[in-house]
Motif scaffolding. Structure first.
Motif, PDB file in Angstrom:
ATOM      1  N   GLY A  72      34.257  16.441 -26.062  1.00 43.94           N
ATOM      2  CA  GLY A  72      33.844  17.652 -25.367  1.00 43.94           C
ATOM      3  C   GLY A  72      32.537  17.442 -24.621  1.00 43.94           C
ATOM      4  N   LYS A  73      31.807  18.529 -24.432  1.00 45.93           N
ATOM      5  CA  LYS A  73      30.509  18.457 -23.760  1.00 45.93           C
ATOM      6  C   LYS A  73      29.418  18.334 -24.809  1.00 45.93           C
ATOM      7  N   PRO A  74      28.371  17.563 -24.496  1.00 45.39           N
ATOM      8  CA  PRO A  74      27.291  17.449 -25.472  1.00 45.39           C
ATOM      9  C   PRO A  74      26.503  18.757 -25.575  1.00 45.39           C
ATOM     10  N   THR A  75      26.053  19.046 -26.781  1.00 42.92           N
ATOM     11  CA  THR A  75      25.195  20.203 -27.017  1.00 42.92           C
ATOM     12  C   THR A  75      23.756  19.779 -26.765  1.00 42.92           C
ATOM     13  N   PRO A  76      23.027  20.479 -25.879  1.00 40.36           N
ATOM     14  CA  PRO A  76      21.628  20.109 -25.637  1.00 40.36           C
ATOM     15  C   PRO A  76      20.769  20.436 -26.861  1.00 40.36           C
ATOM     16  N   VAL A  77      19.948  19.471 -27.303  1.00 39.82           N
ATOM     17  CA  VAL A  77      19.049  19.660 -28.438  1.00 39.82           C
ATOM     18  C   VAL A  77      17.715  18.985 -28.130  1.00 39.82           C
ATOM     19  N   SER A  78      16.651  19.457 -28.783  1.00 40.57           N
ATOM     20  CA  SER A  78      15.345  18.816 -28.619  1.00 40.57           C
ATOM     21  C   SER A  78      14.514  19.051 -29.870  1.00 40.57           C
ATOM     22  N   GLY A  79      13.409  18.325 -29.956  1.00 38.88           N
ATOM     23  CA  GLY A  79      12.553  18.421 -31.133  1.00 38.88           C
ATOM     24  C   GLY A  79      13.134  17.616 -32.283  1.00 38.88           C
ATOM     25  N   ASN A  80      12.507  17.705 -33.455  1.00 30.81           N
ATOM     26  CA  ASN A  80      13.032  17.026 -34.636  1.00 30.81           C
ATOM     27  C   ASN A  80      14.351  17.685 -35.028  1.00 30.81           C
ATOM     28  N   LEU A  81      15.348  16.868 -35.331  1.00 33.09           N
ATOM     29  CA  LEU A  81      16.700  17.373 -35.561  1.00 33.09           C
ATOM     30  C   LEU A  81      17.125  17.140 -37.004  1.00 33.09           C
ATOM     31  N   PHE A  82      17.815  18.132 -37.577  1.00 36.13           N
ATOM     32  CA  PHE A  82      18.335  18.023 -38.927  1.00 36.13           C
ATOM     33  C   PHE A  82      19.765  18.537 -38.930  1.00 36.13           C
ATOM     34  N   PHE A  83      20.698  17.692 -39.348  1.00 33.70           N
ATOM     35  CA  PHE A  83      22.111  18.047 -39.392  1.00 33.70           C
ATOM     36  C   PHE A  83      22.604  17.940 -40.826  1.00 33.70           C
ATOM     37  N   LYS A  84      23.139  19.031 -41.344  1.00 31.94           N
ATOM     38  CA  LYS A  84      23.709  19.064 -42.689  1.00 31.94           C
ATOM     39  C   LYS A  84      25.172  19.461 -42.506  1.00 31.94           C
ATOM     40  N   THR A  85      26.072  18.522 -42.755  1.00 34.05           N
ATOM     41  CA  THR A  85      27.493  18.735 -42.475  1.00 34.05           C
ATOM     42  C   THR A  85      28.308  18.544 -43.744  1.00 34.05           C
ATOM     43  N   GLU A  86      29.263  19.451 -43.958  1.00 32.89           N
ATOM     44  CA  GLU A  86      30.123  19.389 -45.135  1.00 32.89           C
ATOM     45  C   GLU A  86      31.451  18.719 -44.747  1.00 32.89           C
ATOM     46  N   PHE A  87      31.710  17.569 -45.377  1.00 34.70           N
ATOM     47  CA  PHE A  87      32.886  16.770 -45.077  1.00 34.70           C
ATOM     48  C   PHE A  87      33.894  16.812 -46.219  1.00 34.70           C
ATOM     49  N   PHE A  88      35.170  16.814 -45.830  1.00 30.70           N
ATOM     50  CA  PHE A  88      36.277  16.746 -46.779  1.00 30.70           C
ATOM     51  C   PHE A  88      37.123  15.521 -46.423  1.00 30.70           C
ATOM     52  N   PRO A  89      37.529  14.728 -47.413  1.00 33.72           N
ATOM     53  CA  PRO A  89      38.433  13.615 -47.116  1.00 33.72           C
ATOM     54  C   PRO A  89      39.761  14.179 -46.598  1.00 33.72           C
ATOM     55  N   MET A  90      40.282  13.566 -45.564  1.00 32.66           N
ATOM     56  CA  MET A  90      41.546  14.004 -44.985  1.00 32.66           C
ATOM     57  C   MET A  90      42.463  12.792 -44.882  1.00 32.66           C
ATOM     58  N   GLU A  91      43.537  12.832 -45.642  1.00 32.58           N
ATOM     59  CA  GLU A  91      44.549  11.772 -45.575  1.00 32.58           C
ATOM     60  C   GLU A  91      45.620  12.209 -44.582  1.00 32.58           C
ATOM     61  N   TYR A  92      45.911  11.333 -43.647  1.00 28.66           N
ATOM     62  CA  TYR A  92      46.966  11.606 -42.675  1.00 28.66           C
ATOM     63  C   TYR A  92      48.067  10.589 -42.914  1.00 28.66           C
ATOM     64  N   VAL A  93      49.210  11.063 -43.379  1.00 25.00           N
ATOM     65  CA  VAL A  93      50.323  10.194 -43.762  1.00 25.00           C
ATOM     66  C   VAL A  93      51.338  10.122 -42.626  1.00 25.00           C
ATOM     67  N   TYR A  94      51.543   8.906 -42.127  1.00 25.89           N
ATOM     68  CA  TYR A  94      52.579   8.650 -41.122  1.00 25.89           C
ATOM     69  C   TYR A  94      53.799   8.141 -41.881  1.00 25.89           C
ATOM     70  N   ARG A  95      54.720   9.014 -42.170  1.00 28.50           N
ATOM     71  CA  ARG A  95      55.887   8.603 -42.955  1.00 28.50           C
ATOM     72  C   ARG A  95      56.740   7.588 -42.220  1.00 28.50           C
ATOM     73  N   SER A  96      56.836   7.720 -40.907  1.00 25.97           N
ATOM     74  CA  SER A  96      57.738   6.844 -40.147  1.00 25.97           C
ATOM     75  C   SER A  96      57.277   5.386 -40.163  1.00 25.97           C
TER      76      SER A  96
END
Length: 177
Positions: A72-96
């Motif tokens: 997508g388009k980048p989000t403009p940011v400035s100054g000291n940056l802190f990112f706290k992101t919650e991640f979940f493992p995602m298994e993608y099964v290709y049966r074929s």
């Protein structure tokens, strides 16, 4: 160039210092960086799976790093940056083809709400704090020969048919405890 973070110190913090301006005769300047977070190949959850990192992409000039890793388009940011992101493992099964991908999922990056692609100005510190819910795996499975149709099973046992590879992130956030 790939650079490793420092070994974790007593507080589990890993870091790296990267120069933005080389200042040498060639006067190079850093154009962008990508920070990839992925499970170690030696972890039990990752064994036998193709691992895809979750990326944060930071552009420092107008060259645009998006073709490589940004979405997508980048989000403009400035100054000291802190990112706290919650991640979940995602298994993608290709049966074929009997293959399983393992991603760390934190929402559809095409939407500004969950985008991890940034145009950075006047920043000296970028801190990323990923929160991983390793016991909250969402499993996606292709549905026979129907292209784009996927069956998603959530950590609470509920399931639904979805289009593409994007499960309901808000639903996952409600299950994190």
């Amino acid at each position: 160039m790939q650079m490793d973070l420092s070994p974790a110190n007593g507080d589990d913090v890993r870091q790296i210092r990267i120069a933005l301006d080389g200042g040498t005769k060639c006067r190079w300047r850093l154009s962008g960086i990508r920070v990839g977070i992925q499970l170690a190949r030696t972890s039990a959850l990752a064994k036998g799976k193709d691992i895809t990192p979750a990326n944060y992409v930071f552009d420092f000039d107008d060259e645009g790093y998006s073709n490589a890793f940004g979405k997508g388009k980048p989000t403009p940011v400035s100054g000291n940056l802190f990112f706290k992101t919650e991640f979940f493992p995602m298994e993608y099964v290709y049966r074929s083809i009997s293959e399983i991908d393992l991603d760390l999922f934190a929402g559809d990056e095409k939407f500004n709400k969950w985008n991890r692609y940034y145009k950075v100005t006047n920043s000296r510190v970028i801190k990323i704090e990923p929160i991983l819910y390793l016991n909250k795996v969402v499993r996606l499975q292709t549905l026979g020969s129907s292209p784009g149709k996927v069956f998603a099973t959530y950590p609470d046992g509920s399931s639904e048919n979805i289009s593409g590879r994007v499960p309901d992130y808000d639903k996952l956030l409600r299950m994190k405890r």
